[in-house]
Design a protein around this motif. Structure first.
Motif, PDB file in Angstrom:
ATOM      1  N   THR A 202      22.914  40.358 -13.827  1.00  7.30           N
ATOM      2  CA  THR A 202      24.318  39.969 -13.720  1.00  7.30           C
ATOM      3  C   THR A 202      25.189  40.857 -14.592  1.00  7.30           C
ATOM      4  OG1 THR A 202      23.652  37.681 -13.295  1.00  7.30           O
ATOM      5  CG2 THR A 202      25.935  38.051 -13.983  1.00  7.30           C
ATOM      6  N   LEU A 203      24.722  41.146 -15.794  1.00  2.69           N
ATOM      7  CA  LEU A 203      25.452  42.059 -16.680  1.00  2.69           C
ATOM      8  C   LEU A 203      25.678  43.395 -15.972  1.00  2.69           C
ATOM      9  CD1 LEU A 203      24.536  42.751 -20.414  1.00  2.69           C
ATOM     10  CD2 LEU A 203      25.112  44.600 -18.861  1.00  2.69           C
ATOM     11  N   PHE A 204      24.634  43.930 -15.377  1.00  2.00           N
ATOM     12  CA  PHE A 204      24.745  45.213 -14.682  1.00  2.00           C
ATOM     13  C   PHE A 204      25.766  45.136 -13.552  1.00  2.00           C
ATOM     14  CE2 PHE A 204      23.469  47.953 -11.136  1.00  2.00           C
ATOM     15  CZ  PHE A 204      23.482  49.199 -11.752  1.00  2.00           C
ATOM     16  N   ASP A 205      25.671  44.106 -12.742  1.00  2.00           N
ATOM     17  CA  ASP A 205      26.564  43.993 -11.588  1.00  2.00           C
ATOM     18  C   ASP A 205      28.025  43.885 -12.017  1.00  2.00           C
ATOM     19  OD1 ASP A 205      24.411  44.124  -9.864  1.00  2.00           O
ATOM     20  OD2 ASP A 205      24.261  41.939  -9.597  1.00  2.00           O
ATOM     21  N   ILE A 206      28.276  43.199 -13.115  1.00  2.00           N
ATOM     22  CA  ILE A 206      29.651  43.072 -13.591  1.00  2.00           C
ATOM     23  C   ILE A 206      30.168  44.406 -14.116  1.00  2.00           C
ATOM     24  CG2 ILE A 206      31.103  42.034 -15.398  1.00  2.00           C
ATOM     25  CD1 ILE A 206      29.410  39.473 -15.019  1.00  2.00           C
ATOM     26  N   VAL A 207      29.355  45.077 -14.921  1.00  2.00           N
ATOM     27  CA  VAL A 207      29.818  46.325 -15.542  1.00  2.00           C
ATOM     28  C   VAL A 207      30.126  47.387 -14.496  1.00  2.00           C
ATOM     29  CG1 VAL A 207      29.130  48.267 -17.007  1.00  2.00           C
ATOM     30  CG2 VAL A 207      28.740  45.926 -17.772  1.00  2.00           C
ATOM     31  N   ILE A 208      29.282  47.537 -13.458  1.00  2.00           N
ATOM     32  CA  ILE A 208      29.509  48.625 -12.509  1.00  2.00           C
ATOM     33  C   ILE A 208      30.761  48.410 -11.665  1.00  2.00           C
ATOM     34  CG2 ILE A 208      27.080  49.258 -12.428  1.00  2.00           C
ATOM     35  CD1 ILE A 208      26.939  47.931  -9.640  1.00  2.00           C
ATOM     36  N   GLY A 209      31.317  47.218 -11.710  1.00  2.00           N
ATOM     37  CA  GLY A 209      32.575  46.969 -11.010  1.00  2.00           C
ATOM     38  C   GLY A 209      33.765  46.832 -11.939  1.00  2.00           C
ATOM     39  N   ALA A 210      33.570  47.175 -13.209  1.00  2.00           N
ATOM     40  CA  ALA A 210      34.623  46.972 -14.201  1.00  2.00           C
ATOM     41  C   ALA A 210      34.914  48.268 -14.949  1.00  2.00           C
ATOM     42  CB  ALA A 210      34.201  45.863 -15.174  1.00  2.00           C
ATOM     43  N   ALA A 211      35.895  48.197 -15.833  1.00  2.00           N
ATOM     44  CA  ALA A 211      36.390  49.404 -16.497  1.00  2.00           C
ATOM     45  C   ALA A 211      35.388  50.022 -17.468  1.00  2.00           C
ATOM     46  CB  ALA A 211      37.695  49.085 -17.244  1.00  2.00           C
ATOM     47  N   GLY A 212      34.430  49.250 -17.933  1.00  2.00           N
ATOM     48  CA  GLY A 212      33.464  49.770 -18.893  1.00  2.00           C
ATOM     49  C   GLY A 212      32.338  50.572 -18.267  1.00  2.00           C
ATOM     50  N   ASN A 213      32.339  50.697 -16.948  1.00  2.00           N
ATOM     51  CA  ASN A 213      31.250  51.405 -16.295  1.00  2.00           C
ATOM     52  C   ASN A 213      31.283  52.903 -16.610  1.00  2.00           C
ATOM     53  OD1 ASN A 213      29.016  51.639 -14.584  1.00  2.00           O
ATOM     54  ND2 ASN A 213      30.289  52.172 -12.825  1.00  2.00           N
TER      55      ASN A 213
END
Length: 298
Positions: A202-213
């Motif tokens: 879940t952490l991965f999925d959130i980050v790759i769609g957010a500004a921190g990616n």
């Protein structure tokens, strides 16, 4: 055109396979590993164990070995390619090395009547197999012109940085500062999330769609999620490359604290026995410090 590719690793194999697709190229691949030679031969290329076994009159040599020492041995050592090359052949050296090593090798090439392109690459194994690497090149107009068809076949973009060898390597060292720090901080973020009770996927999925990616987070952290330590690029590569960053920074009196800290993390993972594993597993350094379990270890 007779082309040689020295080093059939993750990047070299992809580049060599891309060159096989060009009708006018006759491609020979060099690698001491039987498995790499077998794979290239199965794709239709000529595969030999030593650079000294390249076909007589080879006109272009693309070098994708680990470092300057290996490149020098492959080109100018007792079993090197130089005696097999056509007069005025061009060496395209894509190993990551210090700028001064690129200049030294270029001088050795010139003394033998050979052209030299300092041409580090980026793009990973996937980019190499797609013929879509980014090339950071410097060399004389004559060298760049002769190397052009080969570079076009293996890349999506060739950046020409000037006539002087060393400029391409300088750019690659600066690039590796970013690459190494991005991998280390991706591992840090994943480890912190796991330690704090978050689900890693879940952490991965959130980050790759957010500004921190970052490209490195999105590319490397799936290796951690899958428990796949197969080295597309190894921990020890960044021990070396971030060392080159530190050397370059010191030579121009430039502070590089983030690169230095990232290198220490890669050194720590290497010291724990993970140097040959995929570079995403710099996360093992955090695991040793915090006791976390990685996703496939639960």
């Amino acid at each position: 055109m007779q082309v040689g590719v020295i080093g059939l690793g993750s990047m070299g194999m992809g580049a060599a396979l891309s060159l096989l697709k060009v009708a006018d190229f006759h491609v020979a691949g060099v690698d001491p590993r039987e498995g790499a030679r077998a794979e290239f031969a199965a794709a239709g290329g000529k595969a030999v164990p030593r650079a000294a076994d390249l076909p007589e009159g080879t006109e272009v040599v693309l070098v994708l070995v680990v470092n300057a020492h290996q490149a020098e041995a492959a080109l100018f050592g007792p079993e090197g390619a130089a005696p097999r090359l056509a007069p005025g052949a061009v060496l395209i050296v894509s190993s990551t090395m210090a700028p001064e090593d690129a200049r030294r090798l270029a001088g050795m090439a010139e003394a033998k009547g050979l052209l030299y392109v300092d041409a580090p690459v980026s793009g990973g194994a996937v980019g190499a197999r797609a013929g879509a690497m980014t090339v950071m090149a410097s060399g004389s107009p004559a060298a760049m012109a002769k190397a052009g068809p080969v570079l076009a076949a293996v890349s999506k973009k060739v950046w020409t940085l000037g006539d002087a060898p060393g400029l391409g390597s300088t750019m690659k060292v600066v690039h590796q500062l970013l690459a190494g720090v991005h991998i280390a901080v991706a591992a840090e973020a994943m480890a912190l999330g796991i330690k704090s009770g978050l689900d890693a996927r879940t952490l991965f999925d959130i980050v790759i769609g957010a500004a921190g990616n970052s490209w490195m987070f999105e590319n490397r952290m799936p290796h951690v999620l899958e428990g796949d330590e197969t080295p597309r690029s190894a921990v020890d590569i960044f021990v070396k490359d971030l060392g080159l960053v530190g050397d370059l920074a010191r030579s121009v009196a430039f502070p590089a604290p983030l690169a230095a800290q990232a290198q220490q993390l890669f050194i720590a993972a290497s010291a724990q026995g993970h140097g040959g594993k995929d570079d995403a597993f710099v996360i093992r350094a955090y695991q040793a410090l915090t006791g976390i379990r990685l996703p496939q270890e639960k």
